[in-house]
Design an enzyme around this catalytic site. Structure first.
Site, PDB file in Angstrom:
ATOM      1  N   ASP A   1       0.875  -1.177   0.000  1.00  0.00           N
ATOM      2  CA  ASP A   1       0.000   0.000   0.000  1.00  0.00           C
ATOM      3  C   ASP A   1       0.910   1.224   0.000  1.00  0.00           C
ATOM      4  O   ASP A   1       1.753   1.379   0.901  1.00  0.00           O
ATOM      5  CB  ASP A   1      -0.912  -0.014   1.238  1.00  0.00           C
TER       6      ASP A   1
ATOM      7  N   ASN B   1      -2.303  12.862  -4.587  1.00  0.00           N
ATOM      8  CA  ASN B   1      -3.445  13.336  -5.383  1.00  0.00           C
ATOM      9  C   ASN B   1      -3.832  14.757  -4.997  1.00  0.00           C
ATOM     10  O   ASN B   1      -4.044  15.610  -5.860  1.00  0.00           O
ATOM     11  CB  ASN B   1      -4.660  12.426  -5.158  1.00  0.00           C
TER      12      ASN B   1
ATOM     13  N   HIS C   1      -4.766  14.299  -9.672  1.00  0.00           N
ATOM     14  CA  HIS C   1      -5.017  12.885  -9.951  1.00  0.00           C
ATOM     15  C   HIS C   1      -4.086  12.313 -11.038  1.00  0.00           C
ATOM     16  O   HIS C   1      -3.554  11.201 -10.867  1.00  0.00           O
ATOM     17  CB  HIS C   1      -6.487  12.735 -10.364  1.00  0.00           C
TER      18      HIS C   1
ATOM     19  N   ASP D   1      -1.671   9.078 -10.883  1.00  0.00           N
ATOM     20  CA  ASP D   1      -1.634   7.962 -11.854  1.00  0.00           C
ATOM     21  C   ASP D   1      -0.192   7.670 -12.284  1.00  0.00           C
ATOM     22  O   ASP D   1       0.208   6.512 -12.419  1.00  0.00           O
ATOM     23  CB  ASP D   1      -2.466   8.303 -13.100  1.00  0.00           C
TER      24      ASP D   1
ATOM     25  N   GLU E   1      -4.551   2.204  -4.560  1.00  0.00           N
ATOM     26  CA  GLU E   1      -3.089   2.284  -4.478  1.00  0.00           C
ATOM     27  C   GLU E   1      -2.526   1.055  -3.772  1.00  0.00           C
ATOM     28  O   GLU E   1      -1.461   1.060  -3.201  1.00  0.00           O
ATOM     29  CB  GLU E   1      -2.673   3.607  -3.821  1.00  0.00           C
TER      30      GLU E   1
HETATM   31  N1  LIG Z   1      -4.433   8.960  -8.962  1.00  0.00           N
HETATM   32  C1  LIG Z   1      -5.100   7.905  -8.534  1.00  0.00           C
HETATM   33  N2  LIG Z   1      -5.463   7.840  -7.258  1.00  0.00           N
HETATM   34  C2  LIG Z   1      -6.125   6.754  -6.820  1.00  0.00           C
HETATM   35  C3  LIG Z   1      -6.454   5.712  -7.688  1.00  0.00           C
HETATM   36  N3  LIG Z   1      -7.123   4.771  -6.965  1.00  0.00           N
HETATM   37  C4  LIG Z   1      -7.193   5.225  -5.695  1.00  0.00           C
HETATM   38  N4  LIG Z   1      -6.605   6.430  -5.585  1.00  0.00           N
HETATM   39  C5  LIG Z   1      -6.459   7.295  -4.422  1.00  0.00           C
HETATM   40  O1  LIG Z   1      -5.641   6.689  -3.449  1.00  0.00           O
HETATM   41  C6  LIG Z   1      -5.872   7.364  -2.213  1.00  0.00           C
HETATM   42  C7  LIG Z   1      -5.815   6.379  -1.085  1.00  0.00           C
HETATM   43  O2  LIG Z   1      -5.821   7.097   0.066  1.00  0.00           O
HETATM   44  P1  LIG Z   1      -5.992   6.483   1.508  1.00  0.00           P
HETATM   45  O3  LIG Z   1      -6.664   5.144   1.411  1.00  0.00           O
HETATM   46  O4  LIG Z   1      -6.666   7.509   2.363  1.00  0.00           O
HETATM   47  O5  LIG Z   1      -4.569   6.177   2.013  1.00  0.00           O
HETATM   48  P2  LIG Z   1      -3.197   6.983   1.967  1.00  0.00           P
HETATM   49  O6  LIG Z   1      -3.360   8.443   1.707  1.00  0.00           O
HETATM   50  O7  LIG Z   1      -2.345   6.239   0.969  1.00  0.00           O
HETATM   51  O8  LIG Z   1      -2.660   6.796   3.395  1.00  0.00           O
HETATM   52  P3  LIG Z   1      -2.045   5.508   4.039  1.00  0.00           P
HETATM   53  O9  LIG Z   1      -2.467   4.339   3.220  1.00  0.00           O
HETATM   54  O10 LIG Z   1      -2.601   5.475   5.393  1.00  0.00           O
HETATM   55  O11 LIG Z   1      -0.583   5.703   4.028  1.00  0.00           O
HETATM   56  C8  LIG Z   1      -7.229   8.048  -2.363  1.00  0.00           C
HETATM   57  O12 LIG Z   1      -7.041   9.448  -2.402  1.00  0.00           O
HETATM   58  C9  LIG Z   1      -7.753   7.542  -3.683  1.00  0.00           C
HETATM   59  O13 LIG Z   1      -8.520   8.519  -4.377  1.00  0.00           O
HETATM   60  C10 LIG Z   1      -6.065   5.834  -9.062  1.00  0.00           C
HETATM   61  O14 LIG Z   1      -6.310   4.966  -9.905  1.00  0.00           O
HETATM   62  N5  LIG Z   1      -5.386   6.930  -9.427  1.00  0.00           N
END
Ligand SMILES: Nc1nc2c(ncn2[C@@H]2O[C@H](COP(=O)(O)OP(=O)(O)OP(=O)(O)O)[C@@H](O)[C@H]2O)c(=O)[nH]1
Length: 364
Positions: free
Chosen positions: A234, A242, A247, A251, A277
């Site tokens: 992760d 983002n 965004h 990506d 992610e």
């Molecule tokens: N750019 C992009 N962002 C994505 C995609 N799929 C998921 N996300 C983003 O990934 C982020 C995941 O954030 P969180 O689950 O809050 O976790 P984090 O900010 O990584 O924090 P921790 O996991 O606690 O370290 C979210 O803002 C989603 O919008 C994608 O295909 N592209």
């Protein structure tokens, strides 16, 4: 079709035409035995057939045919065969009709490769050449020459040959369309397979395909295969990426992360985007210790990875939960253990791996 396969096909077709020559030996022999054709004609025909076919064989054998515009040499082979038939039919007397049938078969041979226009041009040429041999036949046969019979032969031949050409041309066009749509279908099938098994953004395997492969590996291990590990990745604070850079930048990070990990893996490993992610790495035939080495390699590579569009010293880290499969464990249970280890990695400060407890369920 690959070059090699195409060349094999050309050689197969050449062999088919060669078989026609071998078959033609029978009527030629009968004609010689019955005294219809003079023996020198038979000898000349054999000599011409051997020399021309040896020539074609050598061209195909040493790939010299590839230097020609049409490497199948269809027109050249047809012209040689037509010339030989026209030569022998001059001396065939009442057996001439049989030779004319061979000319029709030669035209059918052309349908493998030629268009209707080319086949029609060849048939007009053949009809003209056949007409040109009639005065010679008349001179050779003298009083035995029956103009009415020869005219019937020539007229029916002139009517049917173009007809066969058009028919053959249509079959040839249909074949080509079929081949083109087959190639298109193959391409679409490849795209569909790619879409069904891969994640569009990162090019890594998708979750569905990975779970399918995990299921197979689980069954294999349960039947006595070596063990395996799963590592759930992760990306840390990815939301910030983002939020701060947008965004599309997020990506780019996901794509770069996948591109960084994949070259570090063995061809038997499976790396998939598990969602958002999160990525899941599945390492067949791998102990927990070997899996840890693999993770360290990935972490080191990540620490040196530059992300396009970001500052040179900008780095992304990942937290990882690693779980080793134990016999008869279900795939969801295995992933749940990896997920719990990942949660601990986040809790313990991120940019680290945690190992899942290797705990078999209690039997009652
Ligand atoms: N750019 C992009 N962002 C994505 C995609 N799929 C998921 N996300 C983003 O990934 C982020 C995941 O954030 P969180 O689950 O809050 O976790 P984090 O900010 O990584 O924090 P921790 O996991 O606690 O370290 C979210 O803002 C989603 O919008 C994608 O295909 N592209």
């Amino acid at each position: 079709m690959p070059q090699d396969a195409q060349q094999q096909l050309r050689v197969r077709r050449f062999m088919m035409s060669l078989a026609m020559y071998v078959l033609a030996v029978v009527p030629q022999g009968v004609s010689l035995y019955a005294g219809v054709s003079p023996s020198w004609v038979m000898l000349a025909w054999v000599a011409m057939a051997v020399v021309t076919n040896l020539g074609f064989y050598l061209l195909f054998r040493y790939n010299l045919n590839l230097r020609f515009k049409d490497p199948s040499l269809t027109i050249a082979q047809m012209l040689a065969a037509i010339a030989m038939v026209l030569f022998t039919q001059v001396y065939a007397g009442q057996g001439r009709g049989a030779y004319l049938v061979v000319l029709l078969i030669i035209m059918v041979f052309g349908t493998f490769k030629l268009h209707t226009r080319q086949l029609l041009a060849l048939s007009v040429l053949t009809i003209g050449a056949y007409a040109a041999t009639l005065p010679l036949i008349r001179w050779l046969e003298g009083e035995r020459f029956n103009l009415a019979v020869e005219m019937i032969l020539w007229c029916s031949f002139s009517a049917f040959l173009p007809f066969i050409s058009v028919l053959g041309g249509n079959i040839s066009d249909l074949r080509k369309k079929l081949m083109a749509s087959n190639a298109q279908l193959q391409e679409v099938l490849q795209q569909v397979t790619e879409l069904a098994t891969h994640d569009e953004l990162t090019g890594a395997y998708n979750r569905r395909y990975l779970l399918e492969m995990l299921g197979h590996e689980k069954n294999r291990t349960d039947r006595g295969g070596g063990g395996f590990c799963v590592c759930l990745f992760d990306l840390d604070h990815f939301k910030r990426v983002n939020d701060s850079f947008g965004h599309p930048a997020g990506d780019t990070v996901l794509k770069t992360f996948a591109a960084t990990v994949e070259p570090l893996l063995r061809s038997t490993d499976f790396f998939a985007r598990y969602g958002g992610e999160e990525f899941l790495l599945f390492l067949p035939q791998t102990s927990l210790e070997m899996a840890q080495h693999c993770i360290v390699r990935i972490q080191d590579a990540l620490a040196a990875t530059h992300f396009e569009g970001f500052a040179a010293d900008y780095r992304i880290t990942a937290s990882i939960g690693v779980a080793q499969y134990y016999l008869q464990e279900s795939v969801p249970m295995l992933i749940e253990r990896a997920d719990k280890a990942l949660y601990r990695a986040k809790q313990n400060g991120r940019n680290r791996m945690e190992l899942a407890a290797f705990a078999r369920p209690q039997t009652v």
